[in-house]
Design an enzyme around this catalytic site. Structure first.
Site, PDB file in Angstrom:
ATOM      1  CB  THR A   1      -0.988  -0.035   1.220  1.00 58.62           C
ATOM      2  OG1 THR A   1      -1.821  -1.344   1.277  1.00 58.62           O
ATOM      3  CG2 THR A   1      -1.862   1.266   1.476  1.00 58.62           C
TER       4      THR A   1
ATOM      5  NE  ARG B   1      -7.637  -8.501   2.998  1.00 62.15           N
ATOM      6  CZ  ARG B   1      -6.739  -7.611   3.191  1.00 62.15           C
ATOM      7  NH1 ARG B   1      -6.633  -6.806   2.171  1.00 62.15           N
ATOM      8  NH2 ARG B   1      -6.051  -7.246   3.981  1.00 62.15           N
ATOM      9  CB  VAL B   2     -12.806  -4.424   2.454  1.00 59.14           C
ATOM     10  CG1 VAL B   2     -11.982  -3.017   2.731  1.00 59.14           C
ATOM     11  CG2 VAL B   2     -13.409  -4.428   1.279  1.00 59.14           C
ATOM     12  N   GLY B   3      -9.223  -4.797   3.146  1.00 53.36           N
ATOM     13  CA  GLY B   3      -8.313  -4.646   4.282  1.00 53.36           C
ATOM     14  C   GLY B   3      -8.444  -3.313   4.935  1.00 53.36           C
ATOM     15  CG  ASP B   4      -4.804  -1.624   6.602  1.00 48.77           C
ATOM     16  OD1 ASP B   4      -4.959  -2.375   5.591  1.00 48.77           O
ATOM     17  OD2 ASP B   4      -3.866  -1.256   6.899  1.00 48.77           O
TER      18      ASP B   4
ATOM     19  N   GLY C   1      -3.727  -6.012   6.826  1.00 44.76           N
ATOM     20  CA  GLY C   1      -4.692  -4.939   7.220  1.00 44.76           C
ATOM     21  C   GLY C   1      -5.347  -5.487   8.386  1.00 44.76           C
TER      22      GLY C   1
HETATM   23  N1  ASP Z   1      -2.683  -3.007   3.965  1.00 47.47           N
HETATM   24  C1  ASP Z   1      -2.993  -3.594   2.920  1.00 47.47           C
HETATM   25  C2  ASP Z   1      -4.249  -4.451   2.988  1.00 47.47           C
HETATM   26  O1  ASP Z   1      -4.213  -5.310   4.253  1.00 47.47           O
HETATM   27  C3  ASP Z   1      -1.722  -4.429   2.329  1.00 47.47           C
HETATM   28  C4  ASP Z   1      -0.552  -3.781   2.413  1.00 47.47           C
HETATM   29  O2  ASP Z   1      -0.435  -2.488   2.957  1.00 47.47           O
HETATM   30  O3  ASP Z   1       0.384  -4.578   2.452  1.00 47.47           O
HETATM   31  O4  ASP Z   1      -4.816  -4.530   2.162  1.00 47.47           O
END
Ligand code: ASP
Length: 337
Positions: free
Chosen positions: A195, A223-226, A249
């Site tokens: 990210t 799927r949704v991350g942070d 995330g």
């Molecule tokens: N934080 C991002 C997610 O979980 C991925 C990353 O930054 O490595 O989607």
């Protein structure tokens, strides 16, 4: 002793614990900080606005758009797909007045960060996801891009399908950069970070932030991350500071990571100390699990002081101000295993 008297006495005898004032020293502004080595060209792009007394919100959006245009593994439509072979993008943006917008699981739109800004500015909502987010983008003039994987993503996906395991790698910056002006290439097979988080303080003392990502490679569809979640992947409080994150995330969401970092800064901790305390919170919850994953936080306060901290060695961040243009290694808790 009456309670009121006790309070009076207490106030006289025990001075309040003094915390460092957030506003005591000179402000270093404008300044921009971004996650990873790849933040260097991002900062340079954003600086075209920020260095000309522009608004931090415009600067972080420009930086994120720059990244979304690149042929990288981890941001934009060239990013790695989910386990169904579909690229889904997450992004968010937040300004000095706590205005914010976000998109999650957005398909076939090139600039999710600008869709997030449109949501922020033109709807009463904050987060649109999936089909609805795409419809909103199309209705607002964002073109529908072809449904094709980049060459690199296709290759990685074909390889992944043989094993079909989901085991997020520890994100580390492996590429050796030859000084601060070395160009950054994404497809050399040596960098596996994800990210892009960008935080900027402008000449008007206003902080903003943006985050953009294709998320974890080979995730379950939907799927949704942070990254698009305000308080997890990004948080901005103009009275205090701003923070962003990269890494797994799910672990960031569990502790409302960037909100936590900003709250530590509110208590008087430096940006680096605040990031460290949030990382320690993750580790404390599950030490064994934390040994195997990466999370990095990056923060800036209202004075333009910045800092980062990660679970593992290998997280980096890029800074640009009138004084410096540099990639910094983050301090960390564990050596990568
Ligand atoms: N934080 C991002 C997610 O979980 C991925 C990353 O930054 O490595 O989607």
């Amino acid at each position: 002793m009456h309670r009121r008297n006790f309070l009076k006495t207490t106030a006289v005898s025990f001075p309040l614990i003094s915390r460092p004032s957030l506003f005591s020293s000179a402000t270093l502004k404008p300044i921009i900080v971004s996650t990873w080595d790849s933040g260097l060209p991002v900062n340079r792009e954003a600086w075209k606005i920020l260095g000309n007394k522009g608004r931090s919100l415009d600067a972080v959006e420009a930086g994120a758009r720059y990244m979304e245009d690149q042929l990288g593994c981890c941001v934009g439509l060239a990013g790695y797909p989910d386990r169904d072979g579909i690229v889904t993008l997450d992004a968010c943006i937040m300004d000095e007045n706590a205005n914010c917008g976000a998109v999650a699981a957005l398909e076939r739109i090139k600039h999710p960060v600008s869709v997030a800004r449109k949501i922020m500015e033109e709807t009463p909502h904050i987060l649109l996801a999936g089909k609805g987010a795409q419809e909103f983008a199309l209705n607002n003039g964002f073109p529908l891009e072809p449904e094709v994987l980049s060459q690199d993503a296709k290759k990685a996906y074909e390889e992944w399908k043989i094993q079909q395991h989901y085991n997020p790698e520890i994100n580390i910056e492996r590429k050796q950069n030859n000084g601060p002006f070395a160009p950054y290439f994404f497809n050399d097979g040596t960098a596996n970070h994800d990210t892009m988080g960008i935080l900027a303080l402008d000449t008007q003392n206003n902080l903003s932030g943006a985050v953009t990502t294709s998320g974890m490679a080979f995730k379950i569809h939907g799927r949704v991350g942070d990254s698009p979640l305000i308080g997890a992947g990004l948080f901005v409080d103009n009275e205090v500071g701003a923070a962003t994150s990269s890494g797994v995330g799910e672990e960031v969401i569990r502790i409302a990571g960037t909100h936590l970092v900003v709250e530590y800064m509110r208590q008087g901790y430096s940006p680096e100390q605040s990031c460290k305390k949030a990382v320690e919170r993750i580790i404390r919850r599950n030490k064994e699990k934390a040994k195997l994953l990466q999370v990095g936080f990056l923060a800036i306060n209202r004075k333009g002081e910045y800092g980062a901290y990660s679970i593992q060695k290998g997280f980096t961040f890029s800074v640009k101000s009138e004084k410096e243009e540099k990639i910094h290694p983050s301090k960390f808790f564990y050596h990568a295993v």
